[in-house]
Design an enzyme around this catalytic site. Structure first.
Site, PDB file in Angstrom:
ATOM      1  N   ASP A 318       0.833  -1.253  -0.137  1.00 13.19           N
ATOM      2  CA  ASP A 318      -0.196  -0.117  -0.062  1.00 13.19           C
ATOM      3  C   ASP A 318       0.827   1.349  -0.057  1.00 13.19           C
ATOM      4  O   ASP A 318       1.794   1.319   0.842  1.00 13.19           O
ATOM      5  CB  ASP A 318      -0.993  -0.156   1.125  1.00 13.19           C
ATOM      6  CG  ASP A 318      -1.984   1.133   1.208  1.00 13.19           C
ATOM      7  OD1 ASP A 318      -2.791   1.194   0.271  1.00 13.19           O
ATOM      8  OD2 ASP A 318      -1.962   1.914   1.969  1.00 13.19           O
ATOM      9  N   GLN A 388     -16.564  23.023   7.837  1.00 12.30           N
ATOM     10  CA  GLN A 388     -17.276  23.915   7.107  1.00 12.30           C
ATOM     11  C   GLN A 388     -16.580  24.686   6.430  1.00 12.30           C
ATOM     12  O   GLN A 388     -16.794  25.105   5.219  1.00 12.30           O
ATOM     13  CB  GLN A 388     -18.318  24.589   8.042  1.00 12.30           C
ATOM     14  CG  GLN A 388     -19.394  23.698   8.567  1.00 12.30           C
ATOM     15  CD  GLN A 388     -18.793  22.920   9.732  1.00 12.30           C
ATOM     16  OE1 GLN A 388     -17.952  23.088  10.539  1.00 12.30           O
ATOM     17  NE2 GLN A 388     -19.601  21.787   9.800  1.00 12.30           N
ATOM     18  N   MET A 391     -10.689  25.938   6.297  1.00 17.45           N
ATOM     19  CA  MET A 391      -9.234  26.602   6.159  1.00 17.45           C
ATOM     20  C   MET A 391      -9.154  27.064   7.444  1.00 17.45           C
ATOM     21  O   MET A 391      -9.907  27.034   8.567  1.00 17.45           O
ATOM     22  CB  MET A 391      -9.425  27.820   5.211  1.00 17.45           C
ATOM     23  CG  MET A 391     -10.633  28.607   5.782  1.00 17.45           C
ATOM     24  SD  MET A 391     -10.880  30.028   4.483  1.00 17.45           S
ATOM     25  CE  MET A 391     -12.184  30.977   5.023  1.00 17.45           C
ATOM     26  N   ASP A 535      -9.858  -4.761   2.776  1.00 20.16           N
ATOM     27  CA  ASP A 535      -8.731  -5.482   2.686  1.00 20.16           C
ATOM     28  C   ASP A 535      -8.992  -6.877   2.846  1.00 20.16           C
ATOM     29  O   ASP A 535      -7.937  -7.894   2.222  1.00 20.16           O
ATOM     30  CB  ASP A 535      -7.483  -5.003   3.282  1.00 20.16           C
ATOM     31  CG  ASP A 535      -7.131  -3.648   2.947  1.00 20.16           C
ATOM     32  OD1 ASP A 535      -7.074  -3.447   1.671  1.00 20.16           O
ATOM     33  OD2 ASP A 535      -6.672  -2.831   3.723  1.00 20.16           O
TER      34      ASP A 535
END
Length: 695
Positions: A318, A388, A391, A535
């Site tokens: 992976d 929401q 940043m 997996d």
């Protein structure tokens, strides 16, 4: 788990029990399990009886000589038993330390296991050993997890150090790939509602104990095949040796000289010619292989899995956490037109000062590296990241009363923020953002109020040294395939940087399963790692499947190994350990068979020299007498097992070389060594026997 200690051959904690176990294994029912050593066992009994007969004056040879041979044959059997017992002792010691983790505890069992929600519902105390699959329990701060289960409500930090040896607590929560909890661990904070997924005696801890219990180990296919070869060789030598007695009697009668070979000498010849060295150490090598996996904090469900790891020729890895660090790191500042790079770096750093994520810390580190540490004047207020706004940043109150709003975040989120303030994002910044995305990196836009300063490129860094590791695997003939959910362009870029041979992009569980079956249809052995429920199908299909201990219960049940450290790169170490096991077994087999040449030159002349004096030319070692030659060979045959026990238990050091180079090295060291060492050893023992007048 307890701290791993290096193996010490003369550790009294292992040595004393192994000595007693060596004698307890003298039962015929135990010896029968090893056909090669069973022949030695029968020979020991036969020579002992012949020695008792000689004491009564009717012996075929001097009683002292017969008893000396018998004693060293018994030592040969005991040394083989000791090697196996020592290997099993290591595993039993590991199992005992695990049993110490099993403690009787009480659980808070809910009265209605079919309820839709549980927190706040009534529960009753119940002993952990009385819980069964399907029961639902409440676990809060300080409580022990009673049995393996899946978190269905809540989130908490859990101390798994007793199982994994890792002191840092881990977070377990409902849903996702981190919902499995292990019996014997302890909740450190908050609470969990857990549905029990095993019955008593079937927990992960119970399975760990049974896995490392070497005495219950089933033989692997390669071990079975080698045993068949050793049995075949033993039968061949047995037939040859048996026919020598009538041949010797006939020869003596024909030439009317000399004396027929004794049964004691024939038994000594048989024992020295059959592959007793590898026969005595074969079981110890297998048990030690699983023990070395345990030393690496990997639990193998069977010796078959360890052995298969040594034959693997395709590794599915992976990307995140294995090839790359998994934590995105700031790699470049791409300023907007007219904006100095240091200005962008300085503002990005200030906006990230309160960001404790790996990405935020990496932005600060990169800015410091560029000497962009320009302090901001005035008081500051942190603006945290939210799902929401997407940043985060900082508000700086300037001395003149104005406020600077420094933000960093997703490009589309910054665009909406800037447009709301009446600004716009320059087209060059959008193009730079798109270019970063095409490279497989993540762009973060930085703005000072409504002025967009540029883009920070976050890159998932390829682990240092991983390319060299893949190069080693390639030299061994192992193909590496990177599995990732990234798009093909991103996957190709990372694959090229990491040095893998191939990659599977935009991978789904069905794609992984299809790829494994495709390789297996070509006759290849496939290994992979995984931790999620998605997996599980691929893990179940793979020949070597290493499940992460931090993963889901489904993944751990599908895998044939469990990595207690939950480190995906451990797959490389698993392959190395498996190859070391095969190398050890092959080298000892080569050494054992090569030993026969020297023993032939020692015993054959000694047995037949009285009948055929010409055979004295084969006495190239110039051994003192026929009896000392036979006894020296028997003593060496016993002692070499003891000298090779450390090699069998520690294993041959793994080296990343091709099969041809490995074969040459094996023949040079263990083939040539197997030829020369017996000549030296037998001659030295013979000189000692002659000097002490013992033969």
């Amino acid at each position: 788990m307890t701290e791993k200690k290096p193996f010490v051959l003369l550790d009294p904690a292992l040595l004393k029990p192994a000595i007693f176990a060596a004698f307890s294994k003298l039962s015929p029912r135990v010896q029968w399990r090893n056909p090669v050593m069973f022949v030695v066992y029968i020979g020991s009994i036969l020579t002992t009886l012949l020695g008792l007969q000689a004491l009564q004056g009717a012996g075929e040879a001097p009683a002292g000589f017969i008893f000396a041979v018998a004693v060293w044959l018994w030592f040969t059997v005991l040394f083989a038993n000791f090697a196996e017992a020592l290997a099993e002792g290591r595993s039993k010691a590991q199992a005992a330390s695990l049993r110490g983790l099993k403690k009787s505890s009480w659980a808070k069992k809910y009265t209605d296991p079919a309820a839709k929600t549980f927190h706040g519902k009534s529960w009753l105390p119940e002993q952990a050993e009385n819980l069964k699959r399907g029961d639902v329990v409440f676990i809060e701060t300080g409580d022990m997890v009673p049995l393996d289960g899946e978190v269905i409500e809540g989130v908490a930090t859990v101390d798994e150090s007793a199982i994994t040896g890792e002191s840092a607590p881990v977070v377990r929560e409902s849903g996702g790939d981190f919902s499995a909890v292990t019996g014997g661990t302890r909740v450190l904070s908050d609470w969990l509602v857990v549905r029990i997924v095993v019955n008593p005696g079937e927990s992960f801890l119970d399975r760990m104990i049974s896995m490392v219990e070497g005495a219950k180990r089933a033989k692997t296919p390669n071990e079975i095949a080698l045993t068949i070869l050793l049995v075949a060789l033993t039968i061949v030598f047995l037939v040859v040796t048996v026919t020598l007695l009538p041949y010797s009697i006939f020869s003596v009668e024909a030439v009317k000289a000399g004396s027929a070979v004794s049964v004691t000498a024939l038994v000594a010849l048989l024992v020295c010619l059959i592959p007793t060295t590898i026969g005595g150490l074969l079981s110890a090598v297998g048990v030690a292989g699983m023990s070395r996996m345990m030393q690496a904090n990997v639990i193998a469900t069977s010796g078959r899995a360890v052995e298969a790891a040594g034959d693997v020729d395709v590794l599915l890895l992976d990307k995140t956490g294995t090839i790359t660090h998994g934590n995105r790191q700031a790699s470049a500042f791409l300023p907007a037109p007219g904006v100095p790079a240091l200005t962008l770096a300085s503002c990005a750093m200030q906006a990230s000062m309160a960001d404790e994520t790996p990405e935020g810390r990496s932005i600060v580190a990169l800015a410091h590296k560029l000497n962009a540490a320009t302090p901001l004047l005035g008081s500051t207020a942190e603006v945290p990241f939210t799902a929401q706004t997407r940043m985060s940043g900082i508000d700086v109150r300037q001395p003149d009363g104005s406020t600077r709003q420094l933000r960093k975040g997703a490009v589309d989120a910054i665009r909406k923020y800037v447009e709301a303030l009446g600004g716009s994002v320059p087209a060059e910044v959008i193009r730079a953002s798109d270019e970063v995305s095409r490279r497989g990196s993540t762009p973060l836009a930085v703005t000072d109020g409504k002025t967009v300063l540029g883009v920070v490129e976050l890159k998932d860094i390829v682990k240092s040294g991983i390319k060299e590791r893949f190069g080693e695997l390639r030299r061994m003939g192992i193909k590496t395939v990177m599995i990732t959910g990234d798009n093909k362009l991103t996957a190709a870029a990372i694959a090229a940087e990491a040095g893998v041979d191939d990659f599977l992009a935009e991978a789904t569980p069905e794609d992984k399963l299809k790829l494994i079956r495709q390789y297996q249809a070509e006759g290849r052995l496939v290994a992979m790692t995984g931790d999620g429920t998605n997996d599980a199908p691929a893990l179940a299909q793979a020949d070597v499947a290493v499940a992460m201990n931090s993963g889901t219960q489904a993944a751990k049940e599908a895998g044939n190994m469990v990595d207690l450290d939950s480190n995906p790169t451990k797959l490389l170490e698993v392959v190395e350990t498996g190859k070391a096991l095969l190398m050890t077994r092959g080298s000892l087999t080569t050494f054992s068979i090569a030993n026969d040449v020297a023993k032939y030159f020692a015993i054959i002349p000694a047995i037949f020299v009285t009948t055929y004096p010409q055979l004295s030319a084969l006495n190239v070692m110039h051994l003192g007498s026929p009896s000392s030659a036979i006894l020296s060979a028997v003593i060496f045959n016993a002692l070499i097992i003891m000298f090779l026990i450390p090699l069998a238990l520690k294993g041959i050091k793994y080296r990343a070389v091709g099969a041809a180079a490995l074969l040459r090295r094996n023949l040079l060291i263990y083939g040539l060594g197997g030829l020369l060492v017996p000549f030296i050893g037998i001659k030295a023992i013979d000189m000692l026997l002659v000097a002490m007048n013992l033969a």
